[in-house]
Design a protein around this motif. Structure first.
Motif, PDB file in Angstrom:
ATOM      1  N   HIS A  75       1.534  -9.363  -2.150  1.00 52.27           N
ATOM      2  CA  HIS A  75       0.513  -8.998  -1.508  1.00 52.27           C
ATOM      3  C   HIS A  75       1.015  -7.334  -0.181  1.00 52.27           C
ATOM      4  O   HIS A  75       0.529  -8.416   0.577  1.00 52.27           O
ATOM      5  N   PRO A  78       1.667  -5.066   3.353  1.00 53.54           N
ATOM      6  CA  PRO A  78       2.850  -6.498   4.494  1.00 53.54           C
ATOM      7  C   PRO A  78       3.314  -7.144   3.011  1.00 53.54           C
ATOM      8  O   PRO A  78       5.079  -7.369   4.111  1.00 53.54           O
ATOM      9  N   ALA A  81       6.226  -4.568   2.228  1.00 58.29           N
ATOM     10  CA  ALA A  81       6.740  -3.716   2.641  1.00 58.29           C
ATOM     11  C   ALA A  81       8.265  -5.116   3.448  1.00 58.29           C
ATOM     12  O   ALA A  81       9.521  -4.742   3.330  1.00 58.29           O
ATOM     13  N   ASN A  82       7.579  -6.403   3.557  1.00 61.49           N
ATOM     14  CA  ASN A  82       8.595  -7.489   3.442  1.00 61.49           C
ATOM     15  C   ASN A  82       9.979  -7.397   2.100  1.00 61.49           C
ATOM     16  O   ASN A  82      11.278  -8.231   2.233  1.00 61.49           O
ATOM     17  N   PRO A 114      -7.862  -5.837   8.564  1.00 57.28           N
ATOM     18  CA  PRO A 114      -6.898  -6.508   8.840  1.00 57.28           C
ATOM     19  C   PRO A 114      -5.551  -5.745   7.874  1.00 57.28           C
ATOM     20  O   PRO A 114      -4.521  -5.887   8.570  1.00 57.28           O
ATOM     21  N   LEU A 115      -6.020  -6.267   6.412  1.00 58.06           N
ATOM     22  CA  LEU A 115      -4.894  -6.058   6.240  1.00 58.06           C
ATOM     23  C   LEU A 115      -4.390  -4.526   5.240  1.00 58.06           C
ATOM     24  O   LEU A 115      -4.426  -4.556   4.281  1.00 58.06           O
TER      25      LEU A 115
ATOM     26  N   ALA B  85       6.187  -5.774   9.058  1.00 56.69           N
ATOM     27  CA  ALA B  85       4.932  -6.361   8.424  1.00 56.69           C
ATOM     28  C   ALA B  85       4.435  -6.755   9.788  1.00 56.69           C
ATOM     29  O   ALA B  85       3.097  -6.960  10.359  1.00 56.69           O
ATOM     30  N   HIS B  88       2.851  -3.922  11.444  1.00 57.37           N
ATOM     31  CA  HIS B  88       1.772  -3.871  11.474  1.00 57.37           C
ATOM     32  C   HIS B  88       0.052  -4.982  12.375  1.00 57.37           C
ATOM     33  O   HIS B  88      -0.396  -4.123  12.605  1.00 57.37           O
ATOM     34  N   LYS B  92      -2.208  -3.577  14.694  1.00 59.71           N
ATOM     35  CA  LYS B  92      -3.440  -3.570  14.284  1.00 59.71           C
ATOM     36  C   LYS B  92      -3.966  -4.368  16.137  1.00 59.71           C
ATOM     37  O   LYS B  92      -4.888  -4.756  16.184  1.00 59.71           O
ATOM     38  N   THR B 386      -3.204 -11.008  13.530  1.00 58.46           N
ATOM     39  CA  THR B 386      -4.100  -9.958  14.045  1.00 58.46           C
ATOM     40  C   THR B 386      -4.512  -8.856  12.292  1.00 58.46           C
ATOM     41  O   THR B 386      -5.703  -8.418  12.736  1.00 58.46           O
ATOM     42  N   GLY B 387      -3.192  -8.733  11.844  1.00 61.05           N
ATOM     43  CA  GLY B 387      -2.928  -8.214  10.871  1.00 61.05           C
ATOM     44  C   GLY B 387      -3.084  -9.089   9.565  1.00 61.05           C
ATOM     45  O   GLY B 387      -2.793  -8.076   8.253  1.00 61.05           O
ATOM     46  N   GLY B 388      -2.826 -10.046   9.895  1.00 65.45           N
ATOM     47  CA  GLY B 388      -3.258 -10.637   8.045  1.00 65.45           C
ATOM     48  C   GLY B 388      -1.198 -10.821   7.514  1.00 65.45           C
ATOM     49  O   GLY B 388      -2.049 -12.229   6.552  1.00 65.45           O
ATOM     50  N   SER B 389      -1.252 -10.393   8.106  1.00 68.19           N
ATOM     51  CA  SER B 389       0.507 -10.197   7.444  1.00 68.19           C
ATOM     52  C   SER B 389       1.010 -11.309   8.306  1.00 68.19           C
ATOM     53  O   SER B 389       1.329 -11.909   8.946  1.00 68.19           O
ATOM     54  N   ILE B 390       1.038 -13.289   7.339  1.00 67.09           N
ATOM     55  CA  ILE B 390       1.287 -13.826   7.782  1.00 67.09           C
ATOM     56  C   ILE B 390       2.855 -14.072   8.011  1.00 67.09           C
ATOM     57  O   ILE B 390       4.351 -13.620   7.582  1.00 67.09           O
TER      58      ILE B 390
END
Ligand SMILES: Cc1ncc(C[n+]2csc(CCOP(=O)(O)OP(=O)(O)O)c2C)c(N)n1
Ligand SMILES: Cc1ncc(C[n+]2csc(CCOP(=O)(O)OP(=O)(O)O)c2C)c(N)n1
Lengths: 524, 524
Positions: A75, A78, A81-82, A114-115, B85, B88, B92, B386-390
């Motif tokens: 996804h 981010p 990144a993970n 945000p993303l 992540a 990120h 944000k 804030t950045g949508g990265s759960i």
């Protein structure tokens, strides 16, 4: 929308047709069309991973177990990144895979959402090549090209950036994607086998093996060559896959610690690198140069684009007389009793590990003595941590089990490293994988204690030492495994370990054994 | 080596002197001198995190709870990759922090070693600025500069790349580091308060608040302004920190779904952005433009380098008469009975949440109704993803508790998102943190079911649906918490949840409540 009417379907169908059928996935909204496309393709398999580093590590393990690439679905920036740390390990292992990363719709990228992120900055980090797709492109051709490039030597992960608008639109026929990917390797000429052979015939020569030379056939060929030329034989310290045990010649690994490696290479004047990299210390050091060979040693290397196994075949074909390789015989160690030392652990593994096992190893300081004990074990494949980024072992084992469902997979893991990608246990449970995970619980990042000593930093105080301590609180690996649906037990003696390991091998589905190798006390 | 005799000590001491005293750390060999330096500085605090994404997320939470930066200590490119992540998300949120990343010794970087990677490609991804250090540099000055830049508006994470040789050598006095960092924001002039006020006095105007405007004082000022100018008031959808509840005016958040947000902004002709970004949809969509304001609407924005709170103060000072802000009163909801619906959950939180609580929220689909229920709750601070990265919620809650040990921290988290950085629970146990973690177990990535529908992709088959399912096997969050030393219980009704929540608030140290909100069945 009807079947095959959108771009995502072209991508998925083309990958599946290219033999890339398994998708280790952690998708989100921007990949929703790719999810739908996998759903609609009856030959695509979806393996959900609950963290992206599990997905990339599993694809790496799948490649090492099968020699074939799997796909990964991530996804946006981010998610990539993970997944990067295990992509780094995969790149170093030269494991092929096709990573499909969703990206925002092209016209949405103009905005500070945000993303929104600089996905491209990440893509080049660990991928061999990055493919972009534009509306109107021939997406199937780009996808086939990506799959083909992943398995072209030097193999490695390739990334497809899949913008949402390209995925939800009709694909076009523009063959742009067939052109240059963003990163392309320069062509280098093959090293001629005769030249390599003449080189080895010189005094004090040695061969350092890596890559696909480390299969049973390659090692046997290399052993014949070594005998014929009077050369020493070594393998790289950390290998993607190393076949060992009964019926295969034993080859020493280059030692990990700089001092020991320097020693090992002190008598080598001529070193032939077959699929391996020039020997260099893991870390730089205050003491001096990173290079492990003598300054006056000569090095000769195969090309990155050359198959090491094919090279060995061609070299052996040049010999007038081929010495028989010195195959190891099965040598069963004695059943250990008493404390759960590394020696006891590897003796148990030597006794019980079934033929054809695949071992994903990240056992840290507990690895002491493993190589010697595995020498006379049943034939197996040993997968190392290739890029030094810990947290590879559990995912790689999980992916290997998906790729090779008939093999017994064994994971040997330090407790510290196992925590980074512990979510892999869940995927093993979901897939009912044939994996036995042994976690060496010493409640410490024990290797780092050694490093403090080696750097002459004296004894750390309480606070410094607490930065390597997992003892407060101790992790309970039995609960951890059960939380993710994996059967588990905890052992503290050699006899208990032997019994638990034997039972685990006889159990359906994944099992975890917490091996309490340390007291949790700080080692000094 | 004597105290303060090596570069790492200069870095650590200078950060501590600058008020950056807490180090969320996951170190390795290349950071061994930094570990020793933290050990030797009595005012440095070390908080071990068992995964890098926990360390970066915790530093983010620390900053949101205290307004001050913490430091993060990471291992080379792969360690930074694992932390990206949540960096990120922090970027944000405009959260200040100083990330110290170890890198190989300069002369070791020439070689193809396992841990060699393109660290710089990653550093720019989520950092506001990247500082490099050369032998001979004034490391203390560079470190102070980094700490200062982190808290200069717009705040954000800054990275210091710490090569091992620079860390183990004596620092020099070269002030090079005081010059430009790698990424620097362009200076923009402040928006004059009078211009902003005149703008708001026009017809159909609204204010969208973000950043540090969302403290009690800022919201009260904004409410006075809104009354004086007849403007509507909104806050951004996802905020780093939003103070709410008793004694603070209520402000609606801009809705998450595009359709609802368009609706909300349909009547706005003039939108003043105070510390907020221009309203844009989260994802792009087939239906069209990403922009949520009307095409003919006028937007006026404060400068990125301007404090939103200071701007509001200056605007209010220009008013001839200042309307009293409409402060919310405590409104206690009725005790819910029966099924554990979102409504029941937020009613319980409304009743029991203590004054001054800090809430780290990543509750996913369960968040429905939370805003309305929190309106009349006791005063609290609400931290959004804030950045949508759960995978931000647990780490951010953990860091908030370290930074604000007297506050009650609450984490509300979807089960899917909680898995990404689940290792945060261990750090909570290690620090005996005052955190209650509520995990909403619906055994699904439920939001993604909605997205399939919203994209008109019909009903997924078994395979597609399995890519959003955590039901096979179900995660057992009680075992998960206990594995990491956190007390836990599981509840399935409103009454059970109320009892467990009350008990958790009275318990010392961290607690986890598994709230079984769904049946694990696929929502259609
Ligand atoms: C992604 C990543 N983070 C941090 C490190 C630094 N590091 C190297 S070994 C190690 C500890 C490993 O602990 P464990 O797996 O328990 O093995 P042990 O040393 O106890 O044998 C750490 C933190 C790393 N190599 N990779
Ligand atoms: C790092 C990262 N990976 C994947 C996603 C895609 N994604 C968005 S929401 C979601 C599922 C969240 O599940 P959960 O936390 O259980 O909340 P629910 O939707 O069930 O309310 C996923 C996988 C993401 N946003 N970030």
């Amino acid at each position: 929308m009807s079947t095959a009417s959108f771009g995502a379907q072209s991508v998925v169908d083309a990958l599946v047709e290219s033999g890339v059928t398994t998708f280790f996935a952690n998708p989100g909204t921007s990949e929703i069309h790719l999810v739908s496309a996998i759903d609609r393709n009856p030959n695509a398999r979806a393996v959900l991973c609950l963290f992206e580093g599990v997905a990339t590590g599993a694809a790496d393990g799948y490649a090492r177990a099968t020699g074939r690439p799997a796909a990964v679905l991530l996804h946006l920036g981010p998610g990539l990144a993970n997944g990067l740390a295990n992509l780094h390990n995969a790149r170093k292992a030269r494991s092929p895979m096709v990573v499909v990363v969703g990206e925002h719709a092209s016209n949405h990228l103009a905005y500070d959402t945000p993303l929104k992120s600089d996905l491209d900055a990440l893509a080049g980090y660990a991928a061999k090549a990055v493919f972009h797709m534009q509306p109107g492109d021939d997406l199937a051709a780009i996808s086939r090209n990506a799959a083909a490039l992943a398995v072209t030597a030097p193999c490695g992960p390739v990334i497809i950036v899949a913008n949402a608008d390209v995925m939800w639109s009709l694909p076009g026929g523009k063959p742009r994607g067939l052109a240059q990917p963003a990163h392309r390797n320069v062509d280098t000429p093959d090293l001629p086998p005769q030249q390599a052979l003449d080189f080895l015939r010189g005094e004090r020569s040695a061969v350092l093996l890596g890559g696909d030379a480390l299969c049973a056939e390659g090692i046997s060929l290399a052993d014949s060559l070594a005998q014929a030329t009077g050369s020493a034989l070594l393998v790289e310290t950390f290998n993607g896959r190393h076949e060992r045990g009964e019926g295969i010649p034993h080859v020493d690994r280059l030692p990990y610690f700089r001092e020991a490696a320097l020693d090992k290479l002190a008598s080598v004047d001529r070193l032939l690198l077959v699929g391996s990299r020039a020997p260099v210390a893991f870390f730089g050091s205050v003491e001096g140069s990173s290079v492990l060979t003598r300054p006056d040693a000569q090095l000769l290397a195969t090309a990155e684009t050359q198959s090491p196994l094919a090279m060995l075949r061609r070299m052996v074909a040049l010999l007038s007389k081929i010495p028989a390789p010195r195959l190891e015989e099965r040598k069963e160690l004695e059943a250990p009793v008493g404390p759960l030392t590394p020696k006891a652990i590897w003796a148990v593994v030597n006794r019980l590990m079934p033929e054809g096992a695949i071992v994903s190893d990240e056992s840290g300081v507990t690895s002491v003595g493993a190589d010697e004990a595995m020498r006379g074990a049943r034939r197996h494949a040993w997968l190392n941590l290739t890029g030094g980024s810990i947290g590879q072992g559990l995912p790689a084992g999980s992916g290997a089990a998906v790729g090779a469902p008939d093999a017994q997979v064994l994971v040997f893991h330090g407790d510290g490293g196992a925590m980074y990608t512990v979510q892999a246990l869940w995927t093993q449970a979901r897939e009912r994988s044939k994996v036995v995970n042994v976690i060496f619980r010493n409640d410490r990042y024990a290797i780092l204690d050694y490093e403090v000593k080696r750097h002459g930093l004296g004894v750390l105080g309480e606070k410094g030492a607490s930065m390597f301590s997992l003892a407060d609180p101790s992790l309970d690996w039995v609960s951890m495994a059960q939380a993710m649906g994996v059967k588990a037990s905890s052992v503290a003696t050699a006899e208990e370990f032997a019994a638990a390991f034997e039972e685990a091998l006889a159990t359906e589905g994944p099992v975890l054994i917490e091996a309490r190798v340390g007291s949790g006390k700080r080692s000094r």
